[in-house]
Design a protein around this motif. Structure first.
Motif, PDB file in Angstrom:
ATOM      1  N   GLU A 264      -8.644   0.378 -21.340  1.00  0.00           N
ATOM      2  CA  GLU A 264      -8.395   0.913 -22.673  1.00  0.00           C
ATOM      3  C   GLU A 264      -6.935   1.325 -22.790  1.00  0.00           C
ATOM      4  OE1 GLU A 264     -11.052   4.098 -23.648  1.00  0.00           O
ATOM      5  OE2 GLU A 264     -12.742   3.108 -22.673  1.00  0.00           O
ATOM      6  N   VAL A 265      -6.447   1.341 -24.008  1.00  0.00           N
ATOM      7  CA  VAL A 265      -5.056   1.688 -24.267  1.00  0.00           C
ATOM      8  C   VAL A 265      -4.774   3.161 -23.954  1.00  0.00           C
ATOM      9  CG1 VAL A 265      -3.288   1.767 -26.075  1.00  0.00           C
ATOM     10  CG2 VAL A 265      -4.978  -0.070 -26.065  1.00  0.00           C
ATOM     11  N   ASN A 266      -5.777   4.004 -23.999  1.00  0.00           N
ATOM     12  CA  ASN A 266      -5.546   5.444 -23.868  1.00  0.00           C
ATOM     13  C   ASN A 266      -5.454   5.951 -22.428  1.00  0.00           C
ATOM     14  OD1 ASN A 266      -8.200   5.298 -23.136  1.00  0.00           O
ATOM     15  ND2 ASN A 266      -8.944   6.793 -24.628  1.00  0.00           N
ATOM     16  N   GLN A 267      -5.192   5.078 -21.466  1.00  0.00           N
ATOM     17  CA  GLN A 267      -4.977   5.564 -20.100  1.00  0.00           C
ATOM     18  C   GLN A 267      -3.747   6.450 -20.077  1.00  0.00           C
ATOM     19  OE1 GLN A 267      -4.655   2.109 -17.511  1.00  0.00           O
ATOM     20  NE2 GLN A 267      -6.572   2.667 -16.556  1.00  0.00           N
ATOM     21  N   LYS A 268      -3.826   7.573 -19.403  1.00  0.00           N
ATOM     22  CA  LYS A 268      -2.695   8.490 -19.275  1.00  0.00           C
ATOM     23  C   LYS A 268      -2.435   8.753 -17.806  1.00  0.00           C
ATOM     24  CE  LYS A 268      -3.675  10.699 -23.652  1.00  0.00           C
ATOM     25  NZ  LYS A 268      -4.161  11.898 -24.318  1.00  0.00           N
ATOM     26  N   LEU A 269      -1.178   8.971 -17.481  1.00  0.00           N
ATOM     27  CA  LEU A 269      -0.791   9.239 -16.106  1.00  0.00           C
ATOM     28  C   LEU A 269      -1.120  10.684 -15.739  1.00  0.00           C
ATOM     29  CD1 LEU A 269       0.687   8.371 -13.499  1.00  0.00           C
ATOM     30  CD2 LEU A 269       2.791   9.189 -14.565  1.00  0.00           C
ATOM     31  N   HIS A 270      -1.847  10.862 -14.669  1.00  0.00           N
ATOM     32  CA  HIS A 270      -2.153  12.165 -14.086  1.00  0.00           C
ATOM     33  C   HIS A 270      -1.621  12.148 -12.660  1.00  0.00           C
ATOM     34  CE1 HIS A 270      -5.200  13.509 -17.114  1.00  0.00           C
ATOM     35  NE2 HIS A 270      -5.320  12.193 -17.292  1.00  0.00           N
ATOM     36  N   THR A 271      -1.387  13.305 -12.093  1.00  0.00           N
ATOM     37  CA  THR A 271      -1.044  13.395 -10.679  1.00  0.00           C
ATOM     38  C   THR A 271      -2.229  14.013  -9.964  1.00  0.00           C
ATOM     39  OG1 THR A 271       1.303  13.653 -11.132  1.00  0.00           O
ATOM     40  CG2 THR A 271       0.523  14.405  -8.986  1.00  0.00           C
ATOM     41  N   MET A 272      -2.723  13.320  -8.960  1.00  0.00           N
ATOM     42  CA  MET A 272      -3.823  13.859  -8.165  1.00  0.00           C
ATOM     43  C   MET A 272      -3.236  14.353  -6.856  1.00  0.00           C
ATOM     44  SD  MET A 272      -7.220  11.884  -6.884  1.00  0.00           S
ATOM     45  CE  MET A 272      -7.711  12.184  -5.215  1.00  0.00           C
ATOM     46  N   ALA A 273      -3.440  15.603  -6.568  1.00  0.00           N
ATOM     47  CA  ALA A 273      -2.926  16.181  -5.326  1.00  0.00           C
ATOM     48  C   ALA A 273      -4.107  16.585  -4.456  1.00  0.00           C
ATOM     49  CB  ALA A 273      -2.054  17.389  -5.629  1.00  0.00           C
ATOM     50  N   VAL A 274      -4.068  16.177  -3.233  1.00  0.00           N
ATOM     51  CA  VAL A 274      -5.092  16.556  -2.268  1.00  0.00           C
ATOM     52  C   VAL A 274      -4.370  17.262  -1.131  1.00  0.00           C
ATOM     53  CG1 VAL A 274      -6.855  15.729  -0.677  1.00  0.00           C
ATOM     54  CG2 VAL A 274      -6.524  14.588  -2.886  1.00  0.00           C
ATOM     55  N   ILE A 275      -4.845  18.417  -0.762  1.00  0.00           N
ATOM     56  CA  ILE A 275      -4.197  19.186   0.293  1.00  0.00           C
ATOM     57  C   ILE A 275      -5.210  19.459   1.398  1.00  0.00           C
ATOM     58  CG2 ILE A 275      -3.066  21.379   0.845  1.00  0.00           C
ATOM     59  CD1 ILE A 275      -2.332  21.560  -2.164  1.00  0.00           C
ATOM     60  N   PHE A 276      -4.851  19.061   2.594  1.00  0.00           N
ATOM     61  CA  PHE A 276      -5.627  19.448   3.768  1.00  0.00           C
ATOM     62  C   PHE A 276      -4.833  20.558   4.442  1.00  0.00           C
ATOM     63  CE2 PHE A 276      -6.915  14.899   3.457  1.00  0.00           C
ATOM     64  CZ  PHE A 276      -8.258  15.093   3.237  1.00  0.00           C
ATOM     65  N   THR A 277      -5.360  21.756   4.464  1.00  0.00           N
ATOM     66  CA  THR A 277      -4.652  22.852   5.112  1.00  0.00           C
ATOM     67  C   THR A 277      -4.778  22.734   6.629  1.00  0.00           C
ATOM     68  OG1 THR A 277      -6.579  24.309   5.094  1.00  0.00           O
ATOM     69  CG2 THR A 277      -5.096  24.404   3.167  1.00  0.00           C
TER      70      THR A 277
ATOM     71  N   TYR B   6      -6.632   3.039  -9.030  1.00  0.00           N
ATOM     72  CA  TYR B   6      -6.219   3.861 -10.171  1.00  0.00           C
ATOM     73  C   TYR B   6      -4.735   4.223 -10.133  1.00  0.00           C
ATOM     74  CZ  TYR B   6     -11.252   4.208 -10.359  1.00  0.00           C
ATOM     75  OH  TYR B   6     -12.587   3.905 -10.403  1.00  0.00           O
ATOM     76  N   GLN B   7      -4.014   3.713  -9.148  1.00  0.00           N
ATOM     77  CA  GLN B   7      -2.603   4.073  -9.005  1.00  0.00           C
ATOM     78  C   GLN B   7      -1.676   3.232  -9.882  1.00  0.00           C
ATOM     79  OE1 GLN B   7      -2.378   4.022  -4.659  1.00  0.00           O
ATOM     80  NE2 GLN B   7      -2.190   6.246  -4.707  1.00  0.00           N
ATOM     81  N   THR B   8      -2.194   2.201 -10.489  1.00  0.00           N
ATOM     82  CA  THR B   8      -1.417   1.409 -11.458  1.00  0.00           C
ATOM     83  C   THR B   8      -2.246   1.261 -12.716  1.00  0.00           C
ATOM     84  OG1 THR B   8      -2.270  -0.660 -10.529  1.00  0.00           O
ATOM     85  CG2 THR B   8      -0.132   0.103  -9.713  1.00  0.00           C
ATOM     86  N   ARG B   9      -1.562   1.084 -13.819  1.00  0.00           N
ATOM     87  CA  ARG B   9      -2.254   0.931 -15.102  1.00  0.00           C
ATOM     88  C   ARG B   9      -3.049  -0.366 -15.083  1.00  0.00           C
ATOM     89  NH1 ARG B   9      -1.252   3.315 -20.165  1.00  0.00           N
ATOM     90  NH2 ARG B   9       0.614   4.257 -19.313  1.00  0.00           N
ATOM     91  N   SER B  10      -4.297  -0.295 -15.477  1.00  0.00           N
ATOM     92  CA  SER B  10      -5.164  -1.453 -15.495  1.00  0.00           C
ATOM     93  C   SER B  10      -4.826  -2.350 -16.684  1.00  0.00           C
ATOM     94  CB  SER B  10      -6.624  -0.996 -15.581  1.00  0.00           C
ATOM     95  OG  SER B  10      -7.474  -2.112 -15.743  1.00  0.00           O
ATOM     96  N   GLU B  11      -4.725  -3.657 -16.446  1.00  0.00           N
ATOM     97  CA  GLU B  11      -4.413  -4.594 -17.531  1.00  0.00           C
ATOM     98  C   GLU B  11      -5.581  -4.735 -18.502  1.00  0.00           C
ATOM     99  OE1 GLU B  11      -3.071  -8.308 -15.896  1.00  0.00           O
ATOM    100  OE2 GLU B  11      -1.678  -7.294 -14.556  1.00  0.00           O
ATOM    101  N   ASN B  12      -6.786  -4.606 -18.014  1.00  0.00           N
ATOM    102  CA  ASN B  12      -7.986  -4.788 -18.847  1.00  0.00           C
ATOM    103  C   ASN B  12      -8.554  -3.474 -19.359  1.00  0.00           C
ATOM    104  OD1 ASN B  12      -7.817  -7.543 -18.254  1.00  0.00           O
ATOM    105  ND2 ASN B  12      -9.052  -7.295 -16.407  1.00  0.00           N
TER     106      ASN B  12
END
Length: 180
Positions: A163-176, A155-161
Motif C-alpha cells: 500500500e502507498v501508506n507505508q511509513k518509515l519507523h525505527t525498531m530498536a531492540v536492546i539486549f541488556t 520490512y527493511q525496504t519499502r515493498s513494491e507491491n
C-alpha cells in the motif's frame, strides 16, 4: 580523548542540550543556538561550545566574517568516539557506555520530534516501547538475534507491491547485559 571528559558532555545539561540540538538541526551557529536555547547564558554557551570542540564531540564546519567577528557554524563530529571493534576487543566499558548513549540519544531525538508535532495519534501511529525479561544462555541469545533479524529483513525496504501508506519507523531492540 579522556573518557571522563566525554561522559561529562552527556551528563551536563547545557552540553547535552547543545548536542541534542545539533543532532536535530545538523548545523547551528552560536547565534542560532542562543535563539533556540535562551535558557543557556551567552557566556556559558560560548564556553561550552569551546569545550565541546576541544574534546572533539563537535566541530566547526564553516566560518564567515560578520562585521568584526568570525561566526562559526558547528556540527556533531561524525568521527567522534572510539572504534566499535576496539571497544569490544578491549572490553572498554566506558566506550561501550558512550556508544549506548549515542544510540539512546538517536532514539530520544526521534521520540522528541514525534512528540513535538502539532497532531499525533499515539494509538494509531505505530509507536511504543516495552521491556520483556528473557532467560537465555549465550547460544540462545545469538539464535534469538538471528531469528529476529530474519523476521524483520522483509520490512527493511519499502515493498513494491505494498500500500502507498507505508511509513518509515525505527525498531530498536536492546539486549541488556545479564544480571549477576
Amino acid at each position: 580523548m579522556d573518557t571522563k571528559e566525554v561522559m561529562d558532555c552527556f551528563i551536563n545539561p547545557n552540553k547535552s542540550s547543545i548536542l541534542f540540538l545539533l543532532q536535530q538541526k545538523k548545523t547551528c551557529t552560536a547565534k542560532e543556538i542562543m535563539e533556540l536555547k535562551p535558557d543557556i547564558p551567552q557566556a556559558t554557551l560560548y564556553r561550552t561550545l569551546k569545550q565541546l570542540t576541544k574534546v572533539g564531540i563537535i566541530k566547526v564546519v564553516a566560518e564567515r566574517k560578520v562585521r568584526a567577528v568570525v561566526e562559526k557554524t558547528y556540527a556533531l563530529n561524525e568521527t567522534f568516539g572510539p572504534d566499535v571493534q576496539t571497544i569490544i576487543t578491549e572490553n572498554n566499558g566506558a566506550g561501550y557506555l558512550q556508544l549506548f548513549h549515542s544510540f539512546m540519544m538517536s532514539l530520544l531525538s526521534e521520540f522528541k520530534s514525534y512528540a513535538e508535532r502539532e497532531t499525533i495519534d499515539i494509538l494509531h501511529d505505530g509507536s511504543g516501547f516495552s521491556a520483556s525479561p528473557i532467560y537465555v544462555n549465550e547460544a540462545e541469545l545469538q539464535e534469538l538475534a538471528i531469528k529476529m533479524n530474519e523476521l524483520i529483513r522483509p520490512y527493511q525496504t519499502r515493498s513494491e507491491n505494498s500500500e502507498v501508506n507505508q511509513k518509515l519507523h525505527t525498531m530498536a531492540v536492546i539486549f541488556t547485559p545479564p544480571e549477576e
